[in-house]
Design an enzyme around this catalytic site. Structure first.
Site, PDB file in Angstrom:
ATOM      1  N   GLU A  20       4.965 -12.169   4.812  1.00 36.00           N
ATOM      2  CA  GLU A  20       5.693 -11.176   3.560  1.00 36.00           C
ATOM      3  C   GLU A  20       5.534  -9.745   4.868  1.00 36.00           C
ATOM      4  O   GLU A  20       4.059  -9.773   5.367  1.00 36.00           O
ATOM      5  CB  GLU A  20       4.459 -10.776   1.911  1.00 36.00           C
ATOM      6  CG  GLU A  20       4.832 -11.985   1.173  1.00 36.00           C
ATOM      7  CD  GLU A  20       3.577 -11.431   0.117  1.00 36.00           C
ATOM      8  OE1 GLU A  20       3.989 -12.184  -0.283  1.00 36.00           O
ATOM      9  OE2 GLU A  20       2.977 -10.436   0.208  1.00 36.00           O
ATOM     10  N   GLU A  49       9.583  -4.660  -9.009  1.00 35.19           N
ATOM     11  CA  GLU A  49       9.641  -5.319 -10.021  1.00 35.19           C
ATOM     12  C   GLU A  49       8.521  -4.321 -11.210  1.00 35.19           C
ATOM     13  O   GLU A  49       7.043  -4.087 -10.964  1.00 35.19           O
ATOM     14  CB  GLU A  49       8.061  -6.685  -9.693  1.00 35.19           C
ATOM     15  CG  GLU A  49       8.616  -7.294  -8.686  1.00 35.19           C
ATOM     16  CD  GLU A  49       8.306  -9.011  -7.691  1.00 35.19           C
ATOM     17  OE1 GLU A  49       7.892  -9.407  -8.911  1.00 35.19           O
ATOM     18  OE2 GLU A  49       7.979  -7.993  -7.033  1.00 35.19           O
ATOM     19  N   LYS A  59       4.821  -5.618 -12.335  1.00 38.77           N
ATOM     20  CA  LYS A  59       3.538  -5.831 -11.447  1.00 38.77           C
ATOM     21  C   LYS A  59       2.503  -5.261 -11.681  1.00 38.77           C
ATOM     22  O   LYS A  59       2.112  -4.246 -12.019  1.00 38.77           O
ATOM     23  CB  LYS A  59       4.256  -6.005  -9.842  1.00 38.77           C
ATOM     24  CG  LYS A  59       3.251  -6.993  -8.805  1.00 38.77           C
ATOM     25  CD  LYS A  59       4.018  -6.841  -7.842  1.00 38.77           C
ATOM     26  CE  LYS A  59       3.528  -7.970  -6.930  1.00 38.77           C
ATOM     27  NZ  LYS A  59       4.083  -7.704  -5.551  1.00 38.77           N
ATOM     28  N   GLU A  95       3.032  -1.082  -6.369  1.00 40.46           N
ATOM     29  CA  GLU A  95       3.399  -2.930  -6.070  1.00 40.46           C
ATOM     30  C   GLU A  95       4.653  -2.622  -6.951  1.00 40.46           C
ATOM     31  O   GLU A  95       5.495  -3.839  -6.940  1.00 40.46           O
ATOM     32  CB  GLU A  95       2.239  -3.275  -6.737  1.00 40.46           C
ATOM     33  CG  GLU A  95       1.033  -3.390  -5.978  1.00 40.46           C
ATOM     34  CD  GLU A  95       0.840  -4.159  -4.999  1.00 40.46           C
ATOM     35  OE1 GLU A  95       1.711  -5.357  -4.900  1.00 40.46           O
ATOM     36  OE2 GLU A  95       0.240  -4.307  -4.065  1.00 40.46           O
TER      37      GLU A  95
END
Length: 339
Positions: A260, A311, A314, A320
């Site tokens: 990541e 997202e 999340k 995030e």
């Protein structure tokens, strides 16, 4: 002579095809959104953009079915919650491998199985899983070998750089004293079985954690002159710090895959469309150049961008929710070129 030339040409062609197939760039497919495309649409989006590697965090049948015949190589995670049963019951690990790998293999190109993600003795949210990572890893690898998939599918685990200390200069980096009893046996297992280590590498967090000492251009690959230790960017420094620590823990020749890396476009300090776009574009260029790092010159850096989509559900910091390189409507955020 003609047959010989044909043979040479075919050999060269196969080599080129292997190089093309071994693209070092991927994108993580997180699903923590209530407005995301179907798995089939996501796989089609990867293919349309020439993205040949994917990380998925759960063995969702819809996703694995969509990946059949796609020629996309994947990292598949085993969630931290599954580590305890897999560590104590080899049959449970074997059944998971049968259901989620063997049932789709070889139509789905499994590359790595991450047995746990960012488990750390220093993290109160994951420290309870520490005793289970290595035995679960052993049992999963044993099951993969039992079904003769070990040449294509490699079991490993994913760490974060919070396990390190003395990271500057990178050559002095080691694992913190309070994590060595956890990580050293894992590194020994990986070395013994010729398995890679996955690491999540985020210059964004390095920057926001110490903006007074870490210049933004250094984090975004835009600094022109090297720092006093010879590094032009924080990504290389963080990756090499991980390599040095792994080597000192007995893991010489253990490959590190960046599982990541990303930069948020909104939600907090340093998070903006401009910074995120700059980071992703420059990271892609850096990886595709193939120059490696100061400690590993010329070594390809297999890297997975985090993440495919913003997202919106999340949990955690607001940032995030804003790491995506695509909007949920499948439009690009930064006009990136992946291949």
């Amino acid at each position: 002579m003609a047959n010989f030339l044909v043979f040479v040409f075919v050999g060269m062609l196969m080599t080129c095809l292997q190089i093309i197939d071994a693209q070092p760039l991927g994108v993580c497919y997180g699903r923590n959104g209530n407005n995301l495309p179907s798995s089939q649409d996501v796989v089609n989006l990867y293919k349309a953009n020439g993205i040949t590697n994917m990380r998925v965090y759960d063995p969702i049948p819809e996703t694995l079915t969509a990946l059949k015949g796609s020629n996309i190589s994947i990292i598949l995670d085993i969630s931290n919650d599954n580590l305890q049963p897999f560590s104590t019951n080899p049959k449970a690990a074997e059944n998971w491998v049968i259901a989620n790998i063997k049932s789709y293999f070889p139509q789905v190109k499994f590359k790595y199985i991450s047995v746990g993600n960012e488990v750390s003795p220093k993290n109160v949210g994951t420290s309870q899983f520490v005793p289970f990572v290595l035995p679960a890893l052993r049992n999963v690898q044993q099951a993969i070998t039992k079904f003769r998939m070990q040449n294509q599918v490699k079991a490993t685990t994913t760490i974060d750089t919070g396990l390190l200390k003395n990271t500057y200069p990178p050559a002095k980096s080691v694992f913190s004293d309070d994590v060595t009893s956890f990580i050293n046996p894992i590194i020994g297992f990986l070395k013994q079985n010729n398995l890679p280590l996955l690491a999540n590498v985020y210059p964004y967090y390095g920057y926001i954690g110490n903006p007074g000492q870490v210049p933004l251009p250094y984090a975004l690959f835009t600094q022109q002159k090297p720092d006093p230790t010879g590094y032009h960017n924080l990504f290389d420094a963080m990756l090499d710090a991980t390599y040095y620590a792994v080597e000192k823990a007995g893991g010489d020749n253990v490959q590190i895959v960046v599982a990541e890396s990303g930069w948020p476009s909104d939600g907090g300090f340093g998070a903006s469309m401009e910074n995120a776009g700059t980071y992703y574009r420059n990271l892609i260029s850096h990886v595709k150049l193939g120059a490696g790092t100061p400690h590993k010159p010329g070594k390809a850096i297999e890297t997975y961008l985090f993440a495919m989509f913003d997202e919106n559900i999340k949990i955690g910091a607001e940032t995030e929710k804003h790491f995506g390189v695509f909007h949920p409507d499948k439009n690009q955020k930064y006009n990136l070129t992946f291949n």
